[in-house]
Design an enzyme around this catalytic site. Structure first.
Site, PDB file in Angstrom:
ATOM      1  N   GLU A  71       2.621   9.472  -9.519  1.00  0.00           N
ATOM      2  CA  GLU A  71       1.707   8.374  -9.854  1.00  0.00           C
ATOM      3  C   GLU A  71       2.425   7.279 -10.652  1.00  0.00           C
ATOM      4  OE1 GLU A  71      -1.208   7.440  -8.932  1.00  0.00           O
ATOM      5  OE2 GLU A  71      -1.475   9.153  -7.626  1.00  0.00           O
ATOM      6  N   CYS A 121     -19.632  -1.579   5.974  1.00  0.00           N
ATOM      7  CA  CYS A 121     -18.815  -2.569   5.273  1.00  0.00           C
ATOM      8  C   CYS A 121     -19.414  -3.975   5.418  1.00  0.00           C
ATOM      9  CB  CYS A 121     -17.391  -2.544   5.822  1.00  0.00           C
ATOM     10  SG  CYS A 121     -16.344  -3.755   5.013  1.00  0.00           S
ATOM     11  N   CYS A 154     -10.231  -3.066  10.954  1.00  0.00           N
ATOM     12  CA  CYS A 154     -11.631  -2.666  10.810  1.00  0.00           C
ATOM     13  C   CYS A 154     -12.103  -1.782  11.971  1.00  0.00           C
ATOM     14  CB  CYS A 154     -12.510  -3.905  10.691  1.00  0.00           C
ATOM     15  SG  CYS A 154     -12.074  -4.907   9.260  1.00  0.00           S
ATOM     16  N   CYS A 208      -7.244  -0.725   5.381  1.00  0.00           N
ATOM     17  CA  CYS A 208      -7.846  -1.903   4.741  1.00  0.00           C
ATOM     18  C   CYS A 208      -6.735  -2.661   3.991  1.00  0.00           C
ATOM     19  CB  CYS A 208      -8.963  -1.456   3.797  1.00  0.00           C
ATOM     20  SG  CYS A 208     -10.005  -2.828   3.287  1.00  0.00           S
ATOM     21  N   TYR A 262      -6.474   4.242 -14.947  1.00  0.00           N
ATOM     22  CA  TYR A 262      -6.243   4.584 -13.538  1.00  0.00           C
ATOM     23  C   TYR A 262      -5.425   5.880 -13.411  1.00  0.00           C
ATOM     24  CZ  TYR A 262      -3.941   5.032  -9.143  1.00  0.00           C
ATOM     25  OH  TYR A 262      -3.460   5.588  -7.992  1.00  0.00           O
ATOM     26  N   CYS A 315     -11.525   1.757  11.175  1.00  0.00           N
ATOM     27  CA  CYS A 315     -11.914   2.141   9.813  1.00  0.00           C
ATOM     28  C   CYS A 315     -13.135   3.069   9.827  1.00  0.00           C
ATOM     29  CB  CYS A 315     -12.224   0.881   9.010  1.00  0.00           C
ATOM     30  SG  CYS A 315     -12.728   1.261   7.335  1.00  0.00           S
ATOM     31  N   LEU A 336      14.178   1.454  -9.181  1.00  0.00           N
ATOM     32  CA  LEU A 336      12.709   1.444  -9.077  1.00  0.00           C
ATOM     33  C   LEU A 336      12.094   0.310  -9.895  1.00  0.00           C
ATOM     34  CD1 LEU A 336      11.334   5.112  -9.285  1.00  0.00           C
ATOM     35  CD2 LEU A 336      11.042   3.487  -7.444  1.00  0.00           C
ATOM     36  N   TRP A 361       4.361  14.878  -2.646  1.00  0.00           N
ATOM     37  CA  TRP A 361       3.572  15.243  -3.828  1.00  0.00           C
ATOM     38  C   TRP A 361       2.161  15.693  -3.471  1.00  0.00           C
ATOM     39  CZ3 TRP A 361       6.158  10.611  -3.163  1.00  0.00           C
ATOM     40  CH2 TRP A 361       5.399   9.549  -2.659  1.00  0.00           C
ATOM     41  N   GLN A 419       3.330  -0.151  -8.818  1.00  0.00           N
ATOM     42  CA  GLN A 419       4.141  -1.318  -8.420  1.00  0.00           C
ATOM     43  C   GLN A 419       5.170  -1.018  -7.337  1.00  0.00           C
ATOM     44  OE1 GLN A 419       3.281  -4.002 -10.191  1.00  0.00           O
ATOM     45  NE2 GLN A 419       2.563  -3.214 -12.136  1.00  0.00           N
ATOM     46  N   THR A 420       5.170   0.181  -6.775  1.00  0.00           N
ATOM     47  CA  THR A 420       6.229   0.527  -5.826  1.00  0.00           C
ATOM     48  C   THR A 420       5.643   1.203  -4.593  1.00  0.00           C
ATOM     49  OG1 THR A 420       7.584   0.939  -7.778  1.00  0.00           O
ATOM     50  CG2 THR A 420       8.523   1.595  -5.686  1.00  0.00           C
ATOM     51  N   ASP A 441      -7.314   0.959  -8.559  1.00  0.00           N
ATOM     52  CA  ASP A 441      -6.047   0.214  -8.535  1.00  0.00           C
ATOM     53  C   ASP A 441      -6.192  -0.893  -7.496  1.00  0.00           C
ATOM     54  OD1 ASP A 441      -5.964   1.531  -6.143  1.00  0.00           O
ATOM     55  OD2 ASP A 441      -3.910   2.262  -6.356  1.00  0.00           O
TER      56      ASP A 441
HETATM   57 FE1  SF4 Z   1     -11.666  -2.751   5.012  1.00  0.00          FE
HETATM   58 FE2  SF4 Z   1     -14.233  -2.969   5.627  1.00  0.00          FE
HETATM   59 FE3  SF4 Z   1     -12.440  -3.483   7.469  1.00  0.00          FE
HETATM   60 FE4  SF4 Z   1     -12.797  -0.977   6.600  1.00  0.00          FE
HETATM   61  S1  SF4 Z   1     -14.234  -2.226   7.718  1.00  0.00           S
HETATM   62  S2  SF4 Z   1     -10.836  -2.008   6.957  1.00  0.00           S
HETATM   63  S3  SF4 Z   1     -13.289  -1.325   4.466  1.00  0.00           S
HETATM   64  S4  SF4 Z   1     -12.762  -4.601   5.597  1.00  0.00           S
END
Ligand code: SF4
Length: 370
Positions: free
Chosen positions: A42, A225, A216, A209, A125, A219, A85, A29, A47-48, A143
């Site tokens: 969406e 963060c 992290c 996350c 949402y 990330c 589903l 999609w 829930q899936t 969400d």
């Molecule tokens: Fe989540 Fe923060 Fe870790 Fe990134 S750094 S994965 S936002 S907790």
């Protein structure tokens, strides 16, 4: 409450957009801007999980490629396409909304946020997701994934369901998508920014996350963060009011007579409405005699009764064990409400997930004469 810090908002957007351009999964999609196709994805994704949704979405789009086709489809067809589903109110609302769009908007998916929000089955949402992904409008989304990411980025310890905290999260989500929409085009990724930003938040929550053991170190927003700085990302979000899982027992009966079995359609208004199932009942006591329960449910005495299968499944927080028996009766009594269906017709009916397993087990058992 103070407005979100603009410098942090900008830093987050500047990190998320290129990360998403680089790392976004190639989901079917995401290859289209058709609001109908995005809307279907969406609704299915509520829930899936993505990997479960992909084949459903592909089958749906093949069978009902346009909004008009979805509006005109039979109830049996949409339920069959959704079979497995769960949360079947979603598919009925989807069709109602498609019919409204055909009636009120001449079949053209509305672009105005409030018109999208007014459709059945579409909350804040989903309206935000369609507005941003299909039309690149700077509408926020919030969400479970986005809540997790934001509560960690800002170390928000309050329960996200509390009104004040929820409002704060919506404000953060709005600041992020607006900042993205106002950002200049970025070579080599001049993709629509509002769309990409919202999807980047969902993607980050899904891939990096994660609820347990977030990655992290990989990330893109780790330098900004707060939860990572405090080395306690799993403390967020605060979900202290989640109810514990509850076990429930059900007993079901596949009644066979002259090569046909008795099935019933679940009633309007309840869980899994309009889906087919075998006669069944909830069991409240540990020890019950299957023959007694049979008489209670059908309500006649069985001629034969033998164990068929035990199916375990979950609906929301309920962990359900469904114990099923295969039965025969001396005659088809008029009090046995339901419909007699040939075994080879069972795959054509939309069953609940657990009863679909029973249908296969029953067909196998009856055909093998065991
Ligand atoms: Fe989540 Fe923060 Fe870790 Fe990134 S750094 S994965 S936002 S907790």
């Amino acid at each position: 409450m103070s407005a979100p810090n603009p410098a942090k908002i900008k830093a987050l957007v500047d990190a998320l957009l290129p990360w998403f351009a680089r790392e976004a999964r190639d989901l079917p999609w995401r290859r289209t801007r058709d609001p109908y196709a995005i809307w279907v994805s969406e609704i299915m994704l509520q829930q899936t999980q993505v990997k479960t949704v992909i084949p459903y979405w592909e089958r749906w789009m093949q069978a009902l490629p346009t909004l008009e086709a979805a509006a005109a489809a039979s109830s049996d067809q949409i339920h069959k396409l959704w079979e497995g589903l769960g949360y079947y109110t979603r598919v009925r609302n989807l069709q109602k909304a498609a019919q409204l769009i055909v009636e009120r908007h001449s079949g053209r998916f509305p672009e105005a946020f409030d018109d999208i929000l007014a459709l059945p089955g579409i909350g804040r949402y989903t309206a935000g997701a369609i507005s941003s992904i299909a039309f690149n409008q700077p509408a926020p989304i919030l969400d479970g994934n986005v809540i997790r990411v934001l509560t960690r980025l800002y170390a928000i310890a309050e329960n996200p369901k509390d009104k004040q905290t929820n409002d704060r999260l919506w404000r953060l989500a709005k600041s992020l998508v607006q900042q993205a929409a106002n950002s200049p085009p970025r070579a080599p990724h001049p993709a629509p920014h509002a769309s990409s930003l919202n999807q980047s938040l969902m993607e980050l929550g899904a891939l990096i996350c994660t609820p347990r053991r977030p990655q992290c170190l990989l990330c893109p927003v780790q330098p900004h963060c707060e939860a990572a700085r405090r080395q306690c990302p799993e403390d967020f979000p605060n979900l202290s009011d989640i109810l514990p899982a509850t076990a429930q027992q059900y007993m079901a009966f596949v009644v066979e007579s002259r090569g046909e079995v008795l099935v019933r359609k679940r009633p309007e208004g309840g869980v899994n409405a309009h889906l087919w199932e075998f006669p069944n009942t909830r069991i409240y006591f540990r020890k019950v005699a299957p023959a007694d329960m049979f008489r209670l449910v059908l309500p006649v005495a069985p001629k034969t009764l033998q164990p068929l299968a035990v199916v375990k499944h979950s609906i929301t927080r309920y962990r359900i064990t469904l114990t099923a028996y295969l039965a025969t009766v001396t005659r088809r009594h008029p009090r046995m409400a339901g419909k007699w269906v040939r075994l080879d017709r069972l795959p054509k009916l939309a069953f609940t997930a657990a009863h679909k397993k029973l249908a296969s087990a029953a067909a196998k058992s009856i055909l093998s004469g065991e």
